[in-house]
Design a protein around this motif. Structure first.
Motif, PDB file in Angstrom:
ATOM      1  N   THR A   1      -7.035  -5.371 -15.855  1.00  0.00           N
ATOM      2  CA  THR A   1      -5.721  -5.584 -16.435  1.00  0.00           C
ATOM      3  C   THR A   1      -4.753  -4.469 -16.095  1.00  0.00           C
ATOM      4  N   MET A   2      -5.227  -3.406 -15.445  1.00  0.00           N
ATOM      5  CA  MET A   2      -4.333  -2.310 -15.087  1.00  0.00           C
ATOM      6  C   MET A   2      -3.287  -2.760 -14.075  1.00  0.00           C
ATOM      7  N   ASN A   3      -3.491  -3.886 -13.445  1.00  0.00           N
ATOM      8  CA  ASN A   3      -2.528  -4.357 -12.458  1.00  0.00           C
ATOM      9  C   ASN A   3      -1.291  -4.968 -13.108  1.00  0.00           C
ATOM     10  N   SER A   4      -1.344  -5.180 -14.407  1.00  0.00           N
ATOM     11  CA  SER A   4      -0.210  -5.783 -15.101  1.00  0.00           C
ATOM     12  C   SER A   4       0.954  -4.811 -15.170  1.00  0.00           C
ATOM     13  N   ILE A   5       2.136  -5.271 -14.761  1.00  0.00           N
ATOM     14  CA  ILE A   5       3.311  -4.397 -14.756  1.00  0.00           C
ATOM     15  C   ILE A   5       3.681  -3.953 -16.164  1.00  0.00           C
ATOM     16  N   ASN A   6       3.302  -4.741 -17.173  1.00  0.00           N
ATOM     17  CA  ASN A   6       3.630  -4.385 -18.547  1.00  0.00           C
ATOM     18  C   ASN A   6       2.866  -3.170 -19.038  1.00  0.00           C
ATOM     19  N   THR A   7       1.829  -2.785 -18.347  1.00  0.00           N
ATOM     20  CA  THR A   7       1.023  -1.660 -18.790  1.00  0.00           C
ATOM     21  C   THR A   7       1.399  -0.371 -18.090  1.00  0.00           C
ATOM     22  N   GLN A   8       2.398  -0.402 -17.232  1.00  0.00           N
ATOM     23  CA  GLN A   8       2.669   0.718 -16.361  1.00  0.00           C
ATOM     24  C   GLN A   8       4.021   1.361 -16.654  1.00  0.00           C
ATOM     25  N   LEU A   9       4.073   2.669 -16.392  1.00  0.00           N
ATOM     26  CA  LEU A   9       5.327   3.404 -16.436  1.00  0.00           C
ATOM     27  C   LEU A   9       5.386   4.198 -15.147  1.00  0.00           C
ATOM     28  N   HIS A  10       6.284   3.830 -14.237  1.00  0.00           N
ATOM     29  CA  HIS A  10       6.356   4.486 -12.936  1.00  0.00           C
ATOM     30  C   HIS A  10       7.197   5.758 -13.040  1.00  0.00           C
ATOM     31  N   THR A  11       6.619   6.889 -12.654  1.00  0.00           N
ATOM     32  CA  THR A  11       7.326   8.164 -12.626  1.00  0.00           C
ATOM     33  C   THR A  11       7.145   8.732 -11.225  1.00  0.00           C
ATOM     34  N   GLY A  12       8.158   8.522 -10.350  1.00  0.00           N
ATOM     35  CA  GLY A  12       8.007   8.948  -8.974  1.00  0.00           C
ATOM     36  C   GLY A  12       6.968   8.089  -8.291  1.00  0.00           C
ATOM     37  N   LEU A  13       5.977   8.732  -7.692  1.00  0.00           N
ATOM     38  CA  LEU A  13       4.920   8.016  -6.991  1.00  0.00           C
ATOM     39  C   LEU A  13       3.687   7.827  -7.865  1.00  0.00           C
ATOM     40  N   THR A  14       3.775   8.239  -9.117  1.00  0.00           N
ATOM     41  CA  THR A  14       2.630   8.162 -10.016  1.00  0.00           C
ATOM     42  C   THR A  14       2.823   7.061 -11.037  1.00  0.00           C
ATOM     43  N   THR A  15       1.783   6.280 -11.269  1.00  0.00           N
ATOM     44  CA  THR A  15       1.799   5.249 -12.297  1.00  0.00           C
ATOM     45  C   THR A  15       1.118   5.797 -13.545  1.00  0.00           C
ATOM     46  N   PHE A  16       1.752   5.589 -14.680  1.00  0.00           N
ATOM     47  CA  PHE A  16       1.195   6.090 -15.935  1.00  0.00           C
ATOM     48  C   PHE A  16       0.750   4.922 -16.799  1.00  0.00           C
ATOM     49  N   TYR A  17      -0.513   4.959 -17.251  1.00  0.00           N
ATOM     50  CA  TYR A  17      -1.081   3.882 -18.056  1.00  0.00           C
ATOM     51  C   TYR A  17      -1.200   4.306 -19.509  1.00  0.00           C
TER      52      TYR A  17
ATOM     53  N   ASP B   1     -13.790  -2.324  -3.658  1.00  0.00           N
ATOM     54  CA  ASP B   1     -12.581  -3.153  -3.707  1.00  0.00           C
ATOM     55  C   ASP B   1     -11.784  -2.975  -4.996  1.00  0.00           C
ATOM     56  N   THR B   2     -12.358  -2.284  -5.987  1.00  0.00           N
ATOM     57  CA  THR B   2     -11.648  -2.128  -7.259  1.00  0.00           C
ATOM     58  C   THR B   2     -11.317  -0.663  -7.573  1.00  0.00           C
ATOM     59  N   LEU B   3     -11.469   0.214  -6.587  1.00  0.00           N
ATOM     60  CA  LEU B   3     -11.113   1.612  -6.811  1.00  0.00           C
ATOM     61  C   LEU B   3      -9.598   1.740  -6.971  1.00  0.00           C
ATOM     62  N   PRO B   4      -9.128   2.552  -7.931  1.00  0.00           N
ATOM     63  CA  PRO B   4      -7.682   2.773  -8.113  1.00  0.00           C
ATOM     64  C   PRO B   4      -7.155   3.744  -7.066  1.00  0.00           C
ATOM     65  N   GLU B   5      -6.630   3.209  -5.953  1.00  0.00           N
ATOM     66  CA  GLU B   5      -6.229   4.061  -4.837  1.00  0.00           C
ATOM     67  C   GLU B   5      -4.811   4.598  -4.978  1.00  0.00           C
ATOM     68  N   GLN B   6      -4.038   4.072  -5.936  1.00  0.00           N
ATOM     69  CA  GLN B   6      -2.698   4.597  -6.171  1.00  0.00           C
ATOM     70  C   GLN B   6      -2.763   5.778  -7.145  1.00  0.00           C
ATOM     71  N   ALA B   7      -1.987   6.825  -6.883  1.00  0.00           N
ATOM     72  CA  ALA B   7      -1.940   7.973  -7.787  1.00  0.00           C
ATOM     73  C   ALA B   7      -1.502   7.517  -9.167  1.00  0.00           C
ATOM     74  N   HIS B   8      -2.252   7.927 -10.180  1.00  0.00           N
ATOM     75  CA  HIS B   8      -1.942   7.496 -11.535  1.00  0.00           C
ATOM     76  C   HIS B   8      -2.451   8.514 -12.552  1.00  0.00           C
ATOM     77  N   ALA B   9      -1.968   8.380 -13.768  1.00  0.00           N
ATOM     78  CA  ALA B   9      -2.438   9.182 -14.896  1.00  0.00           C
ATOM     79  C   ALA B   9      -2.472   8.255 -16.101  1.00  0.00           C
ATOM     80  N   HIS B  10      -3.061   8.726 -17.200  1.00  0.00           N
ATOM     81  CA  HIS B  10      -3.136   7.895 -18.397  1.00  0.00           C
ATOM     82  C   HIS B  10      -3.157   8.779 -19.639  1.00  0.00           C
ATOM     83  N   ASP B  11      -2.837   8.192 -20.766  1.00  0.00           N
ATOM     84  CA  ASP B  11      -2.806   8.973 -22.004  1.00  0.00           C
ATOM     85  C   ASP B  11      -4.125   8.893 -22.767  1.00  0.00           C
TER      86      ASP B  11
END
Length: 308
Positions: free
Chosen positions: A3-19, A39-49
């Motif tokens: 479900t991390m692919n859902s745009i509603n769960t994301q906050l884009h800050t620059g090149l980093t996605t925040f969950y 095939d399911t590795l998170p290859e985009q830079a991201h962080a989470h709370d």
């Protein structure tokens, strides 16, 4: 977490996605176990709370964290604290299978406070990912064979408890999760036996201790999270997260508790007026002082003095 692919769960800050945890972890059981493959590795830079720990069950992949590229292999155990940016990348032609556990610090708050292994767990979970050495790749922990077997058995028991959901399965998962962190904490303590690693680690730990001491020595002054976090060489969000685990309270609550304790002493030991008491204790105005004091003690400052 598909479900991390859902745009509603994301906050884009620059090149980093925040969950945000509210989309993945639900109280009163904020915990998930997911298995990652190539095939399911998170290859985009991201962080989470929320907090994340991972164990490599099979294969290898790249991990980018703390301005480092680290190769992960079977038997590697690593933690991703809240607000730390990272990403994984598959190695072409290589299989990979990772057990990923996501949880909020509150999930184990009570268990952590009441264990004598708390310091080792915090050392591994929060300070270990910050380490960087020219000769040693530290933001991963390669477990000894015996510990690998213990971790894999523990993860299997967690999976079984989550699948079967028998009575008190939440308590069983918490117990197994605590076991997992204790194994990692003990292994990390072994890693620190080398002089260079220990000196590097102690410099990080001393900065954290210095920041907390600063709070305790300057709470009567105007004090902000950002300035205290800077003393620890951490971002405000990162410091706030580790501070809550260590003390069991958020930053502001802890500062206010110090101020209230100071005010209690002044109310009992002096004849100062309430206006002087709140000023000497670090509060900016009377109404805020009275509200905070009552929240912490159950009575107003005047009533507290009279009761004494």
């Amino acid at each position: 977490m598909s479900t991390m692919n859902s745009i509603n769960t994301q906050l884009h800050t620059g090149l980093t996605t925040f969950y945000r945890h509210i989309h993945f972890l639900k109280e009163p059981f904020p915990f998930t176990l997911t298995y990652r493959e190539a095939d399911t590795l998170p290859e985009q830079a991201h962080a989470h709370d929320f907090f994340q720990i991972c164990y490599v069950l099979k294969g290898s992949c790249h991990h980018y964290i703390n301005n480092m590229e680290v190769m992960l292999y079977k038997g590697d155990f690593f933690s991703i604290p809240p607000h730390m940016t990272h990403r994984l990348k598959k190695v072409n032609g290589q299989e990979i299978w990772i057990a990923q556990i996501d949880f909020l610090p509150s999930f184990l708050q009570e268990e952590l406070i009441h264990t004598d292994q708390l310091e080792k767990i915090i050392d591994f979970a929060y300070l270990h990912p910050l380490l960087n050495s020219a000769e040693h790749v530290l933001p991963r922990l390669h477990l000894r064979l015996e510990s690998q077997q213990q971790v894999e058995r523990t993860i299997n028991r967690i999976r079984e408890e989550l699948e079967q959901q028998q009575p008190m399965f939440q308590l069983a998962v918490r117990a197994e999760m605590l076991r997992l962190l204790i194994i990692a904490g003990r292994e990390f303590n072994e890693v620190l036996s080398g002089r260079e690693n220990r000196n590097l680690f102690q410099s990080k730990k001393q900065a954290l201790i210095k920041a907390i001491e600063y709070m305790e020595n300057h709470f009567t002054e105007e004090i902000h999270l950002a300035e205290v976090a800077a003393i620890a060489y951490m971002s405000p969000a990162y410091f706030s997260s580790i501070f809550k685990v260590i003390t069991g309270h958020p930053f502001t609550f802890y500062i206010n508790s110090l101020r209230v304790k100071c005010a209690q002493g002044l109310l009992l030991q002096t004849e100062m007026k309430i206006t002087e008491v709140y000023s000497r204790s670090g509060f900016n105005n009377a109404s805020h002082f009275i509200d905070v004091f009552k929240k912490h003690t159950g009575v107003t400052p005047s009533a507290y003095r009279k009761q004494a």
